[in-house]
Design an enzyme around this catalytic site. Structure first.
Site, mmCIF file in Angstrom:
data_model
loop_
_atom_site.group_PDB
_atom_site.id
_atom_site.type_symbol
_atom_site.label_atom_id
_atom_site.label_comp_id
_atom_site.label_asym_id
_atom_site.label_seq_id
_atom_site.Cartn_x
_atom_site.Cartn_y
_atom_site.Cartn_z
ATOM 1 C CG ASP A 1 -0.354 0.046 2.525
ATOM 2 O OD1 ASP A 1 0.885 -0.109 2.601
ATOM 3 O OD2 ASP A 1 -1.067 0.234 3.515
ATOM 4 C CB SER A 2 4.567 1.729 -0.232
ATOM 5 O OG SER A 2 4.740 0.630 -1.107
ATOM 6 C CG ASP B 1 0.460 -3.965 2.306
ATOM 7 O OD1 ASP B 1 0.539 -4.724 3.287
ATOM 8 O OD2 ASP B 1 1.336 -3.135 2.009
ATOM 9 C CE LYS C 1 3.395 -5.838 3.857
ATOM 10 N NZ LYS C 1 2.927 -4.639 4.610
ATOM 11 C CD GLU D 1 1.027 -1.297 7.780
ATOM 12 O OE1 GLU D 1 0.792 -0.478 8.704
ATOM 13 O OE2 GLU D 1 1.431 -0.961 6.653
ATOM 14 C CD GLU E 1 8.243 -0.257 7.087
ATOM 15 O OE1 GLU E 1 7.304 -1.011 6.771
ATOM 16 O OE2 GLU E 1 8.427 0.862 6.554
#
Ligand code: KIV
Length: 257
Positions: free
Chosen positions: A42-43, A81, A110, A112, A176
């Protein structure tokens, strides 16, 4: 499909796991020949759409880019993501994971880490969906960049979260921006592979945002190694094209019908 995940898990302590992000088919096609894992991160919110962070990335944006990426993926494992606010509870999380998997044919999701969402991961994995965890600096839940794990309290929290995510059934976990000694501890404690970004070589694999790696994003924090300066190349090519158009050197007869 199960084989793909087993082969990633088996890489722990055998060979460093190579991962990069992709948002489109053309890039994915190249990465696929070299990477074990391709992440549709999602970057893309900051990197492609110029948003100030990833907080407003939508499920639809992730699905569209993952569809494109999957056109270029033949051998690597493609992880997508789950964007912020699409997994606040199990029902929503499962529905949105299923939608991503169905529409894109990607291999895993993924998620978070936030508060106790390892419980959501556990239920999602039990429903047959493969999940990658993500701890440390989790951009969906911070408004400012931070190295996480510098205090004893943060270290303990990171280790506990990593263990809970592994127990929940995740096949791998992104670390991260975690200090190298903590990354080492977590990597040694876990049986699943750790994938580092800004977390030193003490991880089982590495991931970077491809646009940072190739020098097109203009973003260069300490943890990024820029392998080329694509911005410069595009600048030069564009100048040359402009000159050719103005001087009527392009298109030639050979470019015309
Ligand atoms: O969104 C992303 O690209 C990521 C990686 C940087 C791990 O989460």
């Amino acid at each position: 499909m199960k084989k793909k995940f087993l082969s990633i898990k088996k890489l722990k302590n055998k060979k460093p796991i190579v991962c990069l992000t992709a948002y489109s088919n053309n890039i994915a096609k190249i990465l696929d020949r070299h990477c074990d894992i391709i992440l549709v991160g999602d970057s893309l919110g900051n990197v492609l759409y110029g948003m100030k962070n990833t907080h407003k990335v939508s499920l639809d944006m992730m699905i569209r880019h993952a569809e494109s990426v999957m056109l270029g993926v033949k051998k690597s494992l493609c992880v997508v993501d789950l964007p912020k606010n699409t997994y606040n509870d199990y029902i929503n999380a499962k529905k949105n994971c299923r939608e991503i998997l169905k529409k894109t044919n990607c291999h895993a999701i993924k998620i978070e880490n936030y508060k106790n969402n390892h419980q959501i991961i556990k239920k999602i994995v039990s429903s047959g969906i493969q999940v990658m965890g993500h701890i440390g600096y989790t951009p969906q839940y911070y408004s400012k960049f931070k190295v996480v794990g510098k205090t004893k309290k943060e270290e303990t929290q990171l280790i506990n979260d990593a263990l809970k995510i592994e127990k929940a059934g995740a096949f791998s976990i992104v670390l991260e921006c975690i200090p190298k000694n903590i990354a080492k501890k977590i990597t040694n404690i876990l049986k699943i592979p750790t994938i580092g970004i800004g977390s030193s070589k003490n991880c089982d694999g590495q991931i970077l945002v491809t646009d940072d790696l190739i020098g097109i994003s203009g973003f260069k924090p300490r943890f990024v190694k820029r392998y080329s300066n694509l911005n410069k190349i595009i600048e030069k090519v564009t100048e040359k094209y402009k000159k050719d158009v103005i001087n009527k050197k392009f298109p030639k007869n050979s470019n015309s019908y």
